[in-house]
Design a protein around this motif. Structure first.
Motif, mmCIF file in Angstrom:
data_model
loop_
_atom_site.group_PDB
_atom_site.id
_atom_site.type_symbol
_atom_site.label_atom_id
_atom_site.label_comp_id
_atom_site.label_asym_id
_atom_site.label_seq_id
_atom_site.Cartn_x
_atom_site.Cartn_y
_atom_site.Cartn_z
ATOM 1 N N THR A 29 0.903 -1.230 -0.039
ATOM 2 C CA THR A 29 -0.110 0.063 -0.026
ATOM 3 C C THR A 29 0.831 1.093 -0.003
ATOM 4 O OG1 THR A 29 -0.113 0.014 2.405
ATOM 5 C CG2 THR A 29 -1.798 -1.257 1.207
ATOM 6 N N SER A 219 1.786 -5.540 -5.338
ATOM 7 C CA SER A 219 1.300 -4.410 -5.594
ATOM 8 C C SER A 219 1.146 -3.948 -6.988
ATOM 9 C CB SER A 219 1.947 -3.018 -4.903
ATOM 10 O OG SER A 219 1.635 -1.712 -5.028
ATOM 11 N N TRP A 227 -6.047 -1.354 -5.291
ATOM 12 C CA TRP A 227 -5.255 -1.026 -4.322
ATOM 13 C C TRP A 227 -5.702 0.060 -3.198
ATOM 14 C CZ3 TRP A 227 -3.227 4.003 -4.379
ATOM 15 C CH2 TRP A 227 -2.076 4.531 -3.468
ATOM 16 N N CYS A 230 -7.633 -1.814 -0.728
ATOM 17 C CA CYS A 230 -6.540 -2.486 0.211
ATOM 18 C C CYS A 230 -6.192 -1.360 1.151
ATOM 19 C CB CYS A 230 -5.243 -3.080 -0.642
ATOM 20 S SG CYS A 230 -5.680 -4.616 -1.583
ATOM 21 N N VAL A 231 -5.932 -0.154 0.611
ATOM 22 C CA VAL A 231 -5.610 0.676 1.679
ATOM 23 C C VAL A 231 -6.506 0.847 3.014
ATOM 24 C CG1 VAL A 231 -5.186 3.390 1.967
ATOM 25 C CG2 VAL A 231 -3.999 1.946 0.080
#
Length: 248
Positions: A29, A219, A227, A230-231
């Motif tokens: 991340t 990533s 992404w 996911c953060v």
């Protein structure tokens, strides 16, 4: 060596696993190592030692990829870094005056604040007013000193804008590396840094290096929307876990 002697085998294994997992999230991340690692280490160490140990690890891993960070980071990162350097000592001094129980709760709420901020609407690529950038730098410095977590203001500032993922990641990681360096300098100046922490960081660093590389490799293979999800998921999970542990 008293600090290392206080760790049993199970505690060392747990610290290695936490270091690996938090570094994997960092590689994936562009942040998250401090947010995940400090609350866990603070269960076994004093909050000050947990913060400074995490600072050592952040500096070690940041230096291992410094060329990429310097090449891809946004210019605004340097403004934030300058303000972090000035305000970090104030945060660390406040931490040294706080009881461990209160500090753990504050650290947990700092992690929670990052999750709330990431839920705000995304902004344009150039939407970073100088006052906003300055505020992010000041808050990041205070949180670096107090919690070893420069991320809560920084992550929404970069991830919440429509800029390339690599620019956001490099900017955040460059700030985190410099912020951790400022934390170590402040710890030395205030007389709260114990250099045995560097030895413990060296013990944990191979796990950090491996986790970071695996996360960074993954990533590059996922879509931008995935992404960003996911953060948010990492921030939310870290905030809930830290809050439960602090209250418990």
């Amino acid at each position: 060596m008293d600090l290392l002697a206080g760790y049993g085998t199970a505690a060392i294994i747990a610290a290695l696993l936490a270091a690996f997992g938090s570094a994997f999230v960092r590689g994936l991340t562009g942040f998250g190592m401090a947010i995940l690692l400090v609350p866990i280490l603070a269960l076994a160490l004093s909050p000050v030692h947990a913060v400074l140990l995490t600072n050592f690890l952040s500096v070690f891993i940041g230096l291992s990829e410094i060329r990429r960070l310097l090449r891809n980071a946004e210019k605004s990162a340097w403004v934030i870094i300058a303000l972090v350097a000035v305000t970090t000592p104030l945060g660390l001094y406040a931490l040294s005056l706080t009881t461990p129980a209160i500090a753990r709760v504050v650290i947990a709420f700092i992690a929670l604040s990052a999750f709330v901020a990431i839920l705000l609407p995304r902004r344009g690529a150039l939407d970073h007013h100088p006052a906003t950038t300055g505020g992010v730098g000041i808050l990041s410095g205070l949180m670096t000193g107090y919690a070893g977590m420069p991320g809560p203001p920084v992550v929404p500032y970069y991830v919440g804008r429509d800029i390339p993922r690599e620019t956001a990641k490099a900017s955040m990681l460059l700030i985190f590396t410099c912020a951790s360096s400022a934390g170590l300098v402040s710890g030395t100046a205030l007389g709260v840094l114990e250099w045995n922490l560097a030895l413990l960081a060296a013990l944990l660093f191979p796990a950090v290096l491996l986790g970071n590389r695996l996360g960074d490799r993954l990533s590059g293979r996922i879509a931008d929307r995935t992404w960003r999800i996911c953060v948010g998921a990492v921030l939310g999970a870290a905030a809930v876990a830290a809050l439960i542990k602090a209250v418990g």
